[in-house]
Design an enzyme around this catalytic site. Structure first.
Site, mmCIF file in Angstrom:
data_model
loop_
_atom_site.group_PDB
_atom_site.id
_atom_site.type_symbol
_atom_site.label_atom_id
_atom_site.label_comp_id
_atom_site.label_asym_id
_atom_site.label_seq_id
_atom_site.Cartn_x
_atom_site.Cartn_y
_atom_site.Cartn_z
ATOM 1 N N LEU A 196 -84.414 -3.367 83.359
ATOM 2 C CA LEU A 196 -83.666 -3.223 84.482
ATOM 3 C C LEU A 196 -81.902 -1.932 83.973
ATOM 4 O O LEU A 196 -81.555 -2.591 82.524
ATOM 5 C CB LEU A 196 -82.836 -4.825 84.591
ATOM 6 C CG LEU A 196 -83.840 -5.113 85.556
ATOM 7 C CD1 LEU A 196 -83.812 -6.659 85.623
ATOM 8 C CD2 LEU A 196 -84.895 -5.226 86.302
ATOM 9 N N GLU A 226 -75.267 -12.222 92.223
ATOM 10 C CA GLU A 226 -75.092 -11.133 91.930
ATOM 11 C C GLU A 226 -77.015 -10.728 91.415
ATOM 12 O O GLU A 226 -76.843 -11.363 90.303
ATOM 13 C CB GLU A 226 -74.338 -10.163 91.261
ATOM 14 C CG GLU A 226 -74.771 -8.449 91.312
ATOM 15 C CD GLU A 226 -73.843 -7.927 90.129
ATOM 16 O OE1 GLU A 226 -73.817 -6.725 89.688
ATOM 17 O OE2 GLU A 226 -72.856 -8.662 89.846
ATOM 18 N N LEU A 227 -77.408 -10.901 91.511
ATOM 19 C CA LEU A 227 -79.028 -10.696 91.257
ATOM 20 C C LEU A 227 -79.138 -9.761 89.815
ATOM 21 O O LEU A 227 -79.169 -9.204 89.456
ATOM 22 C CB LEU A 227 -80.167 -9.781 91.884
ATOM 23 C CG LEU A 227 -81.428 -9.868 91.540
ATOM 24 C CD1 LEU A 227 -82.237 -11.476 91.665
ATOM 25 C CD2 LEU A 227 -82.294 -9.088 92.353
ATOM 26 N N ASP A 228 -79.455 -11.199 88.957
ATOM 27 C CA ASP A 228 -79.440 -10.254 87.658
ATOM 28 C C ASP A 228 -78.097 -9.434 86.978
ATOM 29 O O ASP A 228 -78.322 -9.442 86.230
ATOM 30 C CB ASP A 228 -80.819 -8.640 87.479
ATOM 31 C CG ASP A 228 -82.086 -9.460 87.568
ATOM 32 O OD1 ASP A 228 -82.367 -11.074 87.158
ATOM 33 O OD2 ASP A 228 -82.836 -9.407 87.657
ATOM 34 N N GLY A 229 -76.954 -9.781 88.184
ATOM 35 C CA GLY A 229 -75.681 -9.196 87.238
ATOM 36 C C GLY A 229 -74.714 -10.344 86.540
ATOM 37 O O GLY A 229 -74.146 -10.690 86.455
#
Length: 284
Positions: A196, A226-229
């Protein structure tokens, strides 16, 4: 067996003399410091400290240490937490169908490598029930759809409260936790591959192989809206050669996922991770 210790995590505004003041507080109460790590974030104007000391011979009983630390942090204008090394956190693992991270965490727990208890495994598929049973964990199957998400997440939150869970680990749980869930339970660690944001969606290893990537890995992080953040805790990488096929990338990717997730969970359990302003300080 290692003698029990107390672990202080403190974040406060930076100023001269803080290291001396904190170590002096421990010494004044008869404590013997076994580890001390400090970090100053000059840009944020913050001082972060992790101090671990032996409980044997310490002048305050356990029940008095927590309020004493709260008073200390208050004097310094910051926030402090204290943990005890012999208090095993209760951890729930969420998984879907892939079992490599779940097996690894359960094995490391059984072997004593991860100082935690895993009373609960939750999944949106029934496939891993026997695996959880092999390690003595309660398995709860909660299938989830877009229409049932709110109801299922409420059931998950009820289970976490019932089992007294401190931390949730997403071991390849292929569902996104809603902001409403995270608002009520925020101590969640996730693992994902390192492709990612370049290779999002389905079959990332196939597309990475087609591009001829030479380095793959995995990232373990706290979960936020925050998705994958979320703030990163640990990462692991592995070299990829020209002879590697897609299956080799997938195998190596699983290895890095297991390693990064286990390291991240261990760092959390040993209270070596501090989160502030959307990032982490990791005292390893």
């Amino acid at each position: 067996m290692r003698s029990p210790t107390a672990i202080l995590q403190l974040i406060c505004p930076d100023r001269p003399g803080l290291v001396s003041e904190l170590s002096g507080w421990v010494a004044a109460n008869g404590g013997n410091i076994v580890h001390a790590d400090h970090h100053t974030d000059a840009g944020a104007g913050l001082f972060l400290s992790r101090i671990e000391w032996a409980l044997e011979g310490f002048g305050l009983p356990r029940e008095a240490i927590v309020p004493a630390v709260a008073a200390l942090a208050g004097r310094l204008g910051g926030e402090g937490q204290v943990h005890f090394s012999d208090a095993l956190p209760r951890v729930a693992i969420f998984a879907s169908r892939q079992d490599h991270c779940l097996v690894d965490l359960l094995w490391r727990t059984r072997s004593g490598e991860l100082p935690m208890l895993v009373p609960l495994v939750v999944s949106n598929h029934p496939d891993l029930a026997s695996l959880a049973a092999d390690f003595g964990a309660r398995f709860v199957h909660l299938p989830i759809t877009a229409a049932s998400r709110a109801e299922v997440e409420q059931a998950q939150l009820d289970l976490l409260a019932e089992e007294g869970i401190e931390l949730v680990v997403l071991a390849k749980y292929m569902q996104v936790l809603s902001p409403a869930f995270l608002a009520r339970f925020s101590q969640v660690i996730n693992i994902h591959h390192s492709f990612l944001p370049a290779f999002q969606g389905a079959q990332p290893y196939h597309r990475a192989w087609e591009r001829g990537v030479k380095l793959i890995g995995a990232t373990a992080h706290f979960v936020t809206e925050e998705l994958d953040g979320g703030p990163i805790i640990e990462q692991a990488t592995m070299h990829v050669g020209h002879r590697d096929e897609v299956e080799d990338l997938i195998r190596k990717g699983r290895d890095t996922e297991r390693l990064a997730l286990a390291r991240a969970v261990r760092l959390f359990l040993r209270r070596q991770v501090m989160v502030y302003r959307g990032r982490t300080a990791v005292f390893d």
